[in-house]
Design an enzyme around this catalytic site. Structure first.
Site, PDB file in Angstrom:
ATOM      1  N   ARG A 127      52.966  35.140  44.417  1.00 17.02           N
ATOM      2  CA  ARG A 127      53.141  35.455  42.991  1.00 17.02           C
ATOM      3  C   ARG A 127      53.308  36.971  42.838  1.00 17.02           C
ATOM      4  O   ARG A 127      54.147  37.448  42.089  1.00 17.02           O
ATOM      5  CB  ARG A 127      51.916  34.982  42.199  1.00 17.02           C
ATOM      6  CG  ARG A 127      51.962  35.325  40.714  1.00 17.02           C
ATOM      7  CD  ARG A 127      50.858  34.602  39.935  1.00 17.02           C
ATOM      8  NE  ARG A 127      49.577  35.275  40.032  1.00 17.02           N
ATOM      9  CZ  ARG A 127      48.420  34.766  39.584  1.00 17.02           C
ATOM     10  NH1 ARG A 127      48.394  33.564  39.040  1.00 17.02           N
ATOM     11  NH2 ARG A 127      47.318  35.437  39.689  1.00 17.02           N
ATOM     12  N   ARG A 138      50.684  42.112  38.834  1.00 24.46           N
ATOM     13  CA  ARG A 138      49.306  42.371  38.425  1.00 24.46           C
ATOM     14  C   ARG A 138      48.694  43.268  39.489  1.00 24.46           C
ATOM     15  O   ARG A 138      48.873  43.038  40.672  1.00 24.46           O
ATOM     16  CB  ARG A 138      48.534  41.048  38.375  1.00 24.46           C
ATOM     17  CG  ARG A 138      48.754  40.295  37.096  1.00 24.46           C
ATOM     18  CD  ARG A 138      48.066  38.948  37.111  1.00 24.46           C
ATOM     19  NE  ARG A 138      46.647  39.018  37.450  1.00 24.46           N
ATOM     20  CZ  ARG A 138      45.805  38.011  37.257  1.00 24.46           C
ATOM     21  NH1 ARG A 138      46.225  36.889  36.714  1.00 24.46           N
ATOM     22  NH2 ARG A 138      44.541  38.121  37.594  1.00 24.46           N
TER      23      ARG A 138
HETATM   24  P1  AMP Z   1      41.802  36.184  35.571  1.00 27.01           P
HETATM   25  O1  AMP Z   1      43.043  36.498  34.819  1.00 27.01           O
HETATM   26  O2  AMP Z   1      40.974  35.113  34.929  1.00 27.01           O
HETATM   27  O3  AMP Z   1      42.054  35.922  37.022  1.00 27.01           O
HETATM   28  O4  AMP Z   1      40.892  37.499  35.524  1.00 27.01           O
HETATM   29  C1  AMP Z   1      41.336  38.716  36.080  1.00 27.01           C
HETATM   30  C2  AMP Z   1      40.160  39.675  36.236  1.00 27.01           C
HETATM   31  O5  AMP Z   1      39.581  39.944  34.964  1.00 27.01           O
HETATM   32  C3  AMP Z   1      39.011  39.152  37.085  1.00 27.01           C
HETATM   33  O6  AMP Z   1      39.230  39.353  38.468  1.00 27.01           O
HETATM   34  C4  AMP Z   1      37.858  39.989  36.551  1.00 27.01           C
HETATM   35  O7  AMP Z   1      37.910  41.317  37.048  1.00 27.01           O
HETATM   36  C5  AMP Z   1      38.173  40.052  35.068  1.00 27.01           C
HETATM   37  N1  AMP Z   1      37.564  38.910  34.341  1.00 27.01           N
HETATM   38  C6  AMP Z   1      38.217  37.914  33.688  1.00 27.01           C
HETATM   39  N2  AMP Z   1      37.345  37.038  33.154  1.00 27.01           N
HETATM   40  C7  AMP Z   1      36.108  37.472  33.505  1.00 27.01           C
HETATM   41  C8  AMP Z   1      34.800  36.987  33.291  1.00 27.01           C
HETATM   42  N3  AMP Z   1      34.564  35.840  32.611  1.00 27.01           N
HETATM   43  N4  AMP Z   1      33.768  37.705  33.799  1.00 27.01           N
HETATM   44  C9  AMP Z   1      33.970  38.861  34.469  1.00 27.01           C
HETATM   45  N5  AMP Z   1      35.179  39.359  34.726  1.00 27.01           N
HETATM   46  C10 AMP Z   1      36.251  38.681  34.244  1.00 27.01           C
END
Ligand code: AMP
Length: 192
Positions: A127, A138
């Protein structure tokens, strides 16, 4: 319908959430998307979260609990929501429970999308390469960070599987099937 999608990075939570929005007419609530918007908008929260996210570590419970609490108060979340990427720790799950209790509502199901770690690493690294081609990469999609995100998942988020199983809310679906098949399995599981 009030749902949580649980699963390691790359398991397809975001893709599935988008399919379920159409099926159920309820919003997706992705803490990752909200944090990425905050980074783009250069808000104080975004600036603080950026370094942590770039490493693949977790943003503090206080920050993400605040994001979710605000988002749940918005009108469109009243009739339901799909939480994608939250909760990621037991304290976040406990905070969510309290937020919902204060609103007098409850979760309908927690769907675990299962997937194999090696396949996931490959998926996310691919990706990243595709996105890099159209400069939408990202910052947390490179192999080293991906491995850290998977470790963080195993250590801090995977315990939620047993937590929600204990509450009788857990449904597991095989995330290695096709996108359409996974959507169908989730629908069957939550409509049962
Ligand atoms: P995601 O898009 O869900 O993969 O999230 C990307 C990044 O955002 C993660 O690797 C964390 O650094 C942060 N993040 C997203 N959701 C959370 C959460 N519920 N708790 C802590 N960090 C979060």
């Amino acid at each position: 319908m009030r749902l949580i999608l649980l699963g390691p990075p790359g398991a397809g939570k975001g893709t599935q959430a988008k399919n379920l929005i159409d099926a159920y007419g309820i919003p997706q609530l992705s803490t990752g998307d909200i944090l990425r918007s905050a980074i783009k908008a250069r808000t104080p929260m975004g600036l603080e979260a950026k370094a942590v996210m770039d490493r693949g570590d977790l943003v503090s419970d206080t920050v993400v609990n605040g994001i979710v609490s605000e988002r749940l108060d918005q009108d469109d979340a009243r009739k339901g929501f799909i939480l994608d990427g939250f909760p990621r720790t037991i304290p976040q799950a406990e905070a969510l429970e309290q937020m919902l209790a204060e609103k007098g509502v409850a979760l309908d199901a927690v769907v675990e999308i299962t997937a194999d770690a090696e396949t996931l690493t490959r998926r996310i690294v691919n990706r990243a390469k595709e996105n890099a081609a159209n400069s939408g990469a990202r910052a947390d999609d490179n192999e080293e960070v991906v491995r850290n995100r998977l470790n963080v998942y195993r250590e801090q988020t995977a315990p939620l599987v047993e937590y929600y199983r204990g509450k009788g809310l857990l449904k597991s679906v095989d995330g290695m099937a096709s996108v359409e098949q996974v959507t169908a399995s989730i629908r069957t599981a939550v409509e049962k």
